[in-house]
Design an enzyme around this catalytic site. Structure first.
Site, PDB file in Angstrom:
ATOM      1  N   ARG A  35     -43.289 -11.524  11.899  1.00 13.94           N
ATOM      2  CA  ARG A  35     -42.048 -10.961  12.457  1.00 13.94           C
ATOM      3  C   ARG A  35     -41.721  -9.634  11.818  1.00 13.94           C
ATOM      4  NH1 ARG A  35     -38.789 -12.114   8.331  1.00 13.94           N
ATOM      5  NH2 ARG A  35     -39.865 -13.630   7.059  1.00 13.94           N
ATOM      6  N   GLU A  50     -43.728 -27.874   1.250  1.00 13.58           N
ATOM      7  CA  GLU A  50     -44.275 -27.753   2.604  1.00 13.58           C
ATOM      8  C   GLU A  50     -45.250 -28.885   2.927  1.00 13.58           C
ATOM      9  OE1 GLU A  50     -43.057 -25.764   4.645  1.00 13.58           O
ATOM     10  OE2 GLU A  50     -42.057 -24.272   3.400  1.00 13.58           O
ATOM     11  N   CYS A  75     -47.355 -16.523   3.759  1.00 11.52           N
ATOM     12  CA  CYS A  75     -47.307 -17.793   3.018  1.00 11.52           C
ATOM     13  C   CYS A  75     -48.078 -18.877   3.755  1.00 11.52           C
ATOM     14  CB  CYS A  75     -45.865 -18.251   2.807  1.00 11.52           C
ATOM     15  SG  CYS A  75     -45.012 -17.265   1.569  1.00 11.52           S
TER      16      CYS A  75
HETATM   17  N1  PCA Z   1     -42.863 -15.225   1.397  1.00  9.35           N
HETATM   18  C1  PCA Z   1     -43.458 -14.849   2.656  1.00  9.35           C
HETATM   19  C2  PCA Z   1     -44.746 -14.156   2.308  1.00  9.35           C
HETATM   20  C3  PCA Z   1     -44.709 -13.919   0.849  1.00  9.35           C
HETATM   21  C4  PCA Z   1     -43.550 -14.688   0.373  1.00  9.35           C
HETATM   22  O1  PCA Z   1     -43.230 -14.818  -0.814  1.00  9.35           O
HETATM   23  C5  PCA Z   1     -43.630 -16.019   3.617  1.00  9.35           C
HETATM   24  O2  PCA Z   1     -42.844 -16.968   3.559  1.00  9.35           O
HETATM   25  O3  PCA Z   1     -44.543 -16.008   4.439  1.00  9.35           O
END
Ligand code: PCA
Length: 221
Positions: A92, A82, A145
């Site tokens: 969502r 990211e 996340c």
């Molecule tokens: N994925 C989610 C939250 C926790 C995870 O492992 C996300 O992409 O926000």
């Protein structure tokens, strides 16, 4: 060198989360490319009200040099490094405590966004060179996340810690039962090996004080 690896508890009705399965597989492990660095894995709750306090506790307790936060991204087919965390929570689905924040800042009055302080282009290049499909992702979403990524970058501003976020594909056990169109998945052993390689790249950069080998010559990272 201390490396903090975070992963999330399962969410959205799942019983597994690859991010935690990978992190816990690497907790306390040693392998040659680590050169003695310590890896500590910490599980974060998938709960907006609890994730950042848990993260802060881990940062205070372990004072890491490098932080790689991991999360599950159903539908992604590679290791997704990211680039940017944004100051918004826009859920969502409900989190694990039933909260569903819509258009709420992660940190009121904070900047709109933070960039990763990991060498994202070098990380992707280093993963690909070792045979792991990887790419830079331009959005970590607006769920827990992204909240953790934003809170991580906010907490470490100016501290010289290299920190950032990587999303992982589903595990095959999850994809097999996922409702709707079929989604890509990676076996756990492959995900673990990919994150091991990611840590090796990050350590090499950290130890050698390298700038990101940005393709195209930009200066953002
Ligand atoms: N994925 C989610 C939250 C926790 C995870 O492992 C996300 O992409 O926000």
């Amino acid at each position: 060198m201390r490396i903090l690896l975070t992963g999330f508890e399962p969410f959205g009705g799942q019983s597994l989360n690859p991010s935690w399965e990978v992190a816990r597989a690497l907790h306390g492990q040693q392998w040659p490319a680590l050169q003695g660095a310590q890896v500590v894995a910490v599980q974060l709750p998938c709960v907006f009200a609890q994730a950042l306090p848990a993260l802060q506790q881990a940062l205070t307790q372990h004072t890491p040099d490098i932080v790689l936060a991991l999360g599950q991204a159903e539908g992604r087919c590679d290791l997704s490094v990211e680039r940017v965390a944004i100051n918004v929570m826009d859920a969502r689905i409900p989190d694990n405590a039933g909260a569903l924040p819509i258009d709420v800042p992660v940190i009121a009055g904070g900047p709109a966004a933070y960039f990763s302080t990991l060498p994202i282009k070098s990380l992707v290049a280093g993963l690909k060179a070792a045979g792991f499909p990887a790419s830079v992702s331009q959005t970590a979403g607006t769920f827990v996340c992204n909240q953790v990524f934003y809170g991580l970058q906010h907490a470490l501003v100016g501290q010289g810690v290299h920190s950032g976020f990587m999303h992982l594909p589903l595990l095959p056990e999850q994809a097999a039962h996922w409702p709707g169109p079929s989604l890509p998945s990676w076996p756990l052993a492959l995900q673990v090996a990919g994150v091991q390689q990611a840590l090796a790249v990050l350590l090499a950069h950290r130890q050698q004080g390298l700038a990101d080998a940005a393709i195209g010559g930009g200066t953002l990272n």
